[in-house]
Design a protein around this motif. Structure first.
Motif, PDB file in Angstrom:
ATOM      1  N   UNK A 183       0.692  -1.187  -0.031  1.00 46.07           N
ATOM      2  CA  UNK A 183      -0.027   0.031  -0.207  1.00 46.07           C
ATOM      3  C   UNK A 183       0.892   1.224   0.026  1.00 46.07           C
ATOM      4  N   UNK A 211       2.406   1.652  -3.588  1.00 48.57           N
ATOM      5  CA  UNK A 211       1.380   2.487  -4.263  1.00 48.57           C
ATOM      6  C   UNK A 211       0.884   3.669  -4.129  1.00 48.57           C
ATOM      7  N   UNK A 212       0.867   4.098  -2.794  1.00 47.91           N
ATOM      8  CA  UNK A 212       0.545   5.473  -2.675  1.00 47.91           C
ATOM      9  C   UNK A 212       1.737   6.356  -2.929  1.00 47.91           C
ATOM     10  N   UNK A 241       3.621   1.314   6.119  1.00 49.06           N
ATOM     11  CA  UNK A 241       2.819   2.170   5.321  1.00 49.06           C
ATOM     12  C   UNK A 241       3.761   3.379   4.909  1.00 49.06           C
ATOM     13  N   UNK A 252      -4.720  -0.360  11.648  1.00 47.65           N
ATOM     14  CA  UNK A 252      -4.266   0.655  10.886  1.00 47.65           C
ATOM     15  C   UNK A 252      -5.191   1.522  10.664  1.00 47.65           C
ATOM     16  N   UNK A 305      -5.735   6.354   6.305  1.00 47.08           N
ATOM     17  CA  UNK A 305      -5.349   7.848   6.316  1.00 47.08           C
ATOM     18  C   UNK A 305      -6.153   8.710   5.581  1.00 47.08           C
TER      19      UNK A 305
END
Lengths: 623, 340
Positions: free
Chosen positions: A254, A257-258, A391, A423, A426
């Motif tokens: 993640x 990719x972010x 992350x 988590x 966000x």
């Protein structure tokens, strides 16, 4: 603090607890990882803080019923913040004698032991090395509340009407076990029921069988005379927000990719399957619609060199592996370093050397990642502290790579990779953008200089295809500014120093080191990576017990935060617990001349809180 | 006002970099470099779209001498680097420059995989049957018995035949030429450039320092005509100074040399079919080795198959059509979530 009340029509006692540790263990075909994962999900959805520790057998499939084939999954769930899956087990579910034998030592005195009585027959007992049935021996299990449950036959009876084969019917027994534990801890089974319905959507008979087994287990808890108490753990007071559960490997995927989305770039992943890093490849290959290209290379060397090629051609490029694979990538990383191209190399550490302990955690690749390339070749190193932190640190690694035009190493480990925790999802607006600039000047008669540098000493990143910026890079030593091959002694000295200074200069752009606890005192405990939870908890407890101790957890290992030396000076002693024989300790001693002592464990297992606490006391009291 | 959108006309000079060329005098590499500079301007591709990737060895200095994008990478890994370049940026025309040691020893693995995947890159293997850069050890293509510093009593290894390896890996384009055979080499390079998929070209290259004359049989005027056979699609296999010899399949389907006339006509000869999906003919041609047989030069095989890079992007496209463009918020919110 536990409170009790009598509740329910059937007059069972409900006891309230703050935190509980459960371990499911059985044969590697018994579905214990599934049981553990589902229990984690229902606990997380209920609102508990959770932390998990899967424990896979090293053999792909050891003979059924043997000690080598035992698979386990431990969950701690709590009504307050927790940082580890727990030291001692409150409830142990053992599906066969081998599982009992290998796990019972971790069950605390007075804890609940639920065994699948049916599996304690002659051949399983002998495979586990029992001369007689331990369930018949009141003394050996006297310390525990033993619940002998004939799970195999009860499951078979529960699904009898569905006409499954005996084998298929018995395979549902993990759901029976889950049902019983769900009752014991008053879990709402709805998320698991939904999961079963979607997982087996194409096989309605399996949906029904698993649900029947789950309910049979739950109802067994309600009706059986033997179980008189069940427990309640209230939701935790986590910071408000929306949560989901993530494992470290998911969070790394993640995070990258972010980073790519934030930078408006394509993400290129070149990798080769290896435990425990493969899930990063698996996660990313599902995300092609995020402009992600995954390349399963022919070997680790092709994986890193494809990343070098993709980075050269303008992608945000990453690879992930574990120790033995990282060893093979060394030359490719050196190439990336001398060509000064951005890329991230993830090392999900496991026990070594060589193939070592493929499924067990360790922190023993620090030297390799810090030094394991030919020549003077420092690279930035960052290390997430927990599954959810992956992350953030994946984005940090990419940001450093792009801003400083360098390969960056991200050190995870098996404990973080497979462990899970809540988590907080966000807000997109809260994420720090990643700025990428590509040199794209049109030809104006002036020659393009590929090794001209900006204020961070980074050279320009050009996407091939850009007219007027044609240039050559390569593994031979380059002259600064022009990038021409230059072996002259002065140039090599100059470039070696320049590259090292560039990496050291990153210290000006990373957060200063923070400590938990007093700003000065008797002892500073320094940790890094996945030992965060155990060390943090041990330090917290020690402070509560009146000891003068603080905790500095490092997420930036090269360069170190620039105030680290000053922080260390504020304490009389330094303790560095690591799951290796003292690698960070040597680097800290060498860098800061600090007389640090170590707590070192290489058993393929994470630290227990109690081990760290004991060492803290010993060091402070100078035993 | 009109805007000129046509491509600038390029010449070989435009592809020459400002770097001093450091190959030994009379090295065969000079000719290959010169032919490459001749071919590239004819392709109608802007200069900035070319990327040359090499491994290690004398030949692998090649990218430094081309005024294009280029990378001198590490031993044997150029095919993997090139795969990364092509996957990141499929618009580029990517060339791999490699030698017999680089591609068949240390890089044997990557060589095989770039071919079987059919990544759209062009692999030019400079074969001189020797390690030149490390000063003269035998290579994986050196004949058994080759005496070098590392094999004073003669090598005992059996050599690899690069074309057999390439065809075995299902190369969609496989060809051979000789460094000094300028026109032929130009033609083969041009065809490689125009092939969609991995194009493999073996070039016999003379290392006049450590293995001089290894390919004299195929390069020496007046002799080569008897020793090589030029492949042309759809044409019979004829060779010889007087074009009086040909290749025929015997009763065991093995190639044999026959003289034309004396009852043997062109129709009896083996006809070349570079487009055959079946790889037998290409294998058979690759197995023809001097001195037992004349060695074929030219394009052994040229077939069309989907490329790896296309397949990769087809998946990205169809995943995006199916699931919509990636939405991070939606991704994070999949599965079980809860609100505190």
């Amino acid at each position: 603090m536990a409170t009790t009340d009598v509740s329910g029509a059937n007059g069972k006692i409900s006891e309230q607890l703050d935190a509980v540790v459960i371990r499911f263990c059985g044969d590697s075909g018994d579905g214990m990882q599934l049981a553990g994962t589902q229990f984690t999900n229902v606990s997380a959805v209920f609102g508990n803080d959770v932390s998990t520790l899967p424990d896979f057998p090293a053999e792909i499939r050891a003979p059924a019923g043997t000690l080598g084939g035992v698979s386990g999954f431990q969950i701690c769930f709590s009504s307050s913040d927790i940082y580890t899956p727990g030291d001692e087990v409150d409830t142990l579910v053992a599906m066969n004698p081998a599982a009992l034998k290998t796990n019972v030592a971790d069950l605390k005195r007075g804890g609940t032991l639920i065994v699948n009585e049916d599996a304690f027959e002659k051949s399983n007992l002998s495979k586990a090395g029992y001369e007689s049935n331990p369930l018949d021996d009141e003394e050996s299990l006297a310390a525990y509340q033993v619940q002998k449950v004939p799970m195999t036959s009860l499951t078979r009876d529960a699904v009898a009407e569905l006409g499954l084969s005996p084998r298929e019917a018995e395979r549902c027994k993990n759901f029976f076990a889950m049902g019983l534990v769900y009752w014991l801890y008053q879990r709402d089974a709805t998320p698991t029921e939904e999961w079963v319905k979607s997982k087996f959507a194409k096989k309605p008979e399996l949906v029904e069988a698993n649900l029947k087994a789950l309910h049979a287990g739950y109802n067994f808890g309600i009706t059986t005379e033997a179980m008189t108490v069940h427990y309640r753990v209230d939701p935790a007071e986590l910071p408000p927000g929306k949560y989901r559960k993530v494992t470290g490997n998911e969070a790394i995927a993640f995070g990258f990719v972010t980073a790519a989305t934030l930078a408006g770039k394509k993400l290129f992943y070149g990798g080769y399957p290896i435990t425990p890093a493969s899930d990063i490849l698996h996660e990313l290959s599902k995300l092609k619609n995020f402009n992600v290209v995954t390349f399963q290379a022919e070997d680790e060397i092709a994986a890193i060199t494809s990343v070098v090629g993709a980075s050269y051609a303008g992608d945000l490029a990453i690879t992930a592996s574990s120790g033995p694979g990282i060893a093979l990538k060394g030359e490719g990383m050196g190439l990336g370093a001398i060509m000064e191209l951005p890329m991230v190399i993830v090392d999900v550490q496991r026990g070594g050397p060589s193939t070592g302990l493929p499924t067990k955690t360790e922190q023993s690749d620090l030297y390799m990642c810090m030094f394991g390339r030919n020549g003077d070749c420092p690279l930035p190193l960052v290390a997430p502290a927990s599954p959810a932190d992956c992350f953030h640190m994946a984005q940090e690694a990419m940001r450093i790579a792009v801003e400083f035009m360098t390969p960056v190493m991200l050190l995870s480990d098996g404990y973080i990779a497979n462990g899970a925790e809540p988590w907080q999802i966000p807000e997109m607006s809260s994420l720090k953008p990643i700025k990428v600039s590509h040199e794209n000047r049109q030809k104006d008669g002036e020659q393009f200089m590929p090794y001209l540098r900006d204020e961070k000493k980074a050279r320009p990143w050009v996407v091939p295809g850009t007219p007027g910026c044609e240039h050559r890079v390569g593994g031979l030593e380059k002259s600064d500014v022009t990038g021409n091959v230059d072996y002259s002694p002065q140039n090599h000295q100059y470039m070696t120093t320049l590259r090292a200074n560039k990496i050291a200069g990153i210290a000006d752009f990373i957060p200063e080191q923070e400590v938990e606890g007093p700003e000065s005192g008797d002892l500073l405990v320094i940790s890094w990576g996945g030992t965060y939870g155990a060390v943090r908890t041990a330090v917290k407890h020690s402070i509560k017990e009146g000891l003068s101790v603080a905790h500095a957890h490092l997420r930036y290992l090269n360069p170190f935060p620039k105030n680290l030396g000053d922080v260390i000076k504020n304490y009389k002693k330094v303790l560095i617990p690591e799951l290796n024989t003292g690698q960070l300790r040597m680097i800290i001693r060498g860098t800061y001349l600090a007389d640090a002592v170590g707590l070192n464990k290489v058993q393929g297992k994470p630290f227990l809180i109690s081990e760290v606490k004991q060492k803290i006391r010993e060091v402070i009291e100078d035993k | 006002m009109s805007v000129d959108t046509s491509l600038p006309v390029l010449s070989p000079k435009d592809f020459a970099s400002d770097q001093e060329i450091r190959w030994c005098p009379r090295c065969g590499d000079y000719s290959i470099l010169a032919q490459m500079k001749k071919v590239l301007p004819t392709l109608g591709i802007p200069k900035e779209k070319f990327v040359f990737v090499s491994g290690i060895g004398c030949s692998s200095r090649f990218p430094y001498y081309m005024d294009t994008y280029g990378m001198h990478s590490i031993h044997g890994r150029a095919p993997a680097v090139a795969t990364g370049v092509k996957l990141a940026n499929p618009d580029l025309q990517v060339w791999v420059i490699t030698g017999d040691g680089d591609s068949l020893s240390i890089g044997g693995n990557h060589f095989m995989h770039v071919l079987r995947r059919n990544v759209d890159v062009k692999v030019i293997l400079f074969n001189n049957q020797i390690y030149g850069l490390t000063k003269g050890q035998y290579s994986p293509t050196s004949p058994t018995g080759t005496k070098t510093k590392s094999t004073p009593f003669g090598s005992v290894d059996r050599p690899l035949n690069p074309l057999s390896v390439a065809i075995g890996a299902r190369a969609t384009f496989a060809a051979r030429s000789v460094d000094v055979d300028i026109k032929h080499l130009c033609n083969v390079l041009e065809r490689a450039a125009n092939h969609k998929g991995t194009a493999f070209v073996e070039v016999y290259q003379d290392c006049n320092v450590f293995n001089s004359g290894a390919f004299a049989f195929a390069s020496k005027k007046g002799e080569k005509e008897e020793n090589v056979i030029y492949l042309e699609h759809g044409k019979p296999l004829i060779f010889g100074k007087d074009r009086d010899k040909g290749i025929r399949l015997n009763s065991h389907d093995q190639p044999e040399v026959v003289e034309l006339g004396k009852g043997v006509t062109e129709d009896d000869l083996l006809f070349h079919d570079e487009k055959s999906e079946d790889m037998n003919l290409a294998f058979l041609l690759a197995s023809m080795r001097y001195p037992e047989m004349p060695e074929p030069m030219g394009v052994f095989r040229c077939v069309e198959h989907p490329t790896y890079n296309e397949a990769v992007y087809d998946q990205v496209k169809s995943a995006t059509e199916r699931n919509g463009e990636g939405d991070l918020e939606a991704l994070f919110n999949t599965g079980d979530t809860w609100t505190v």
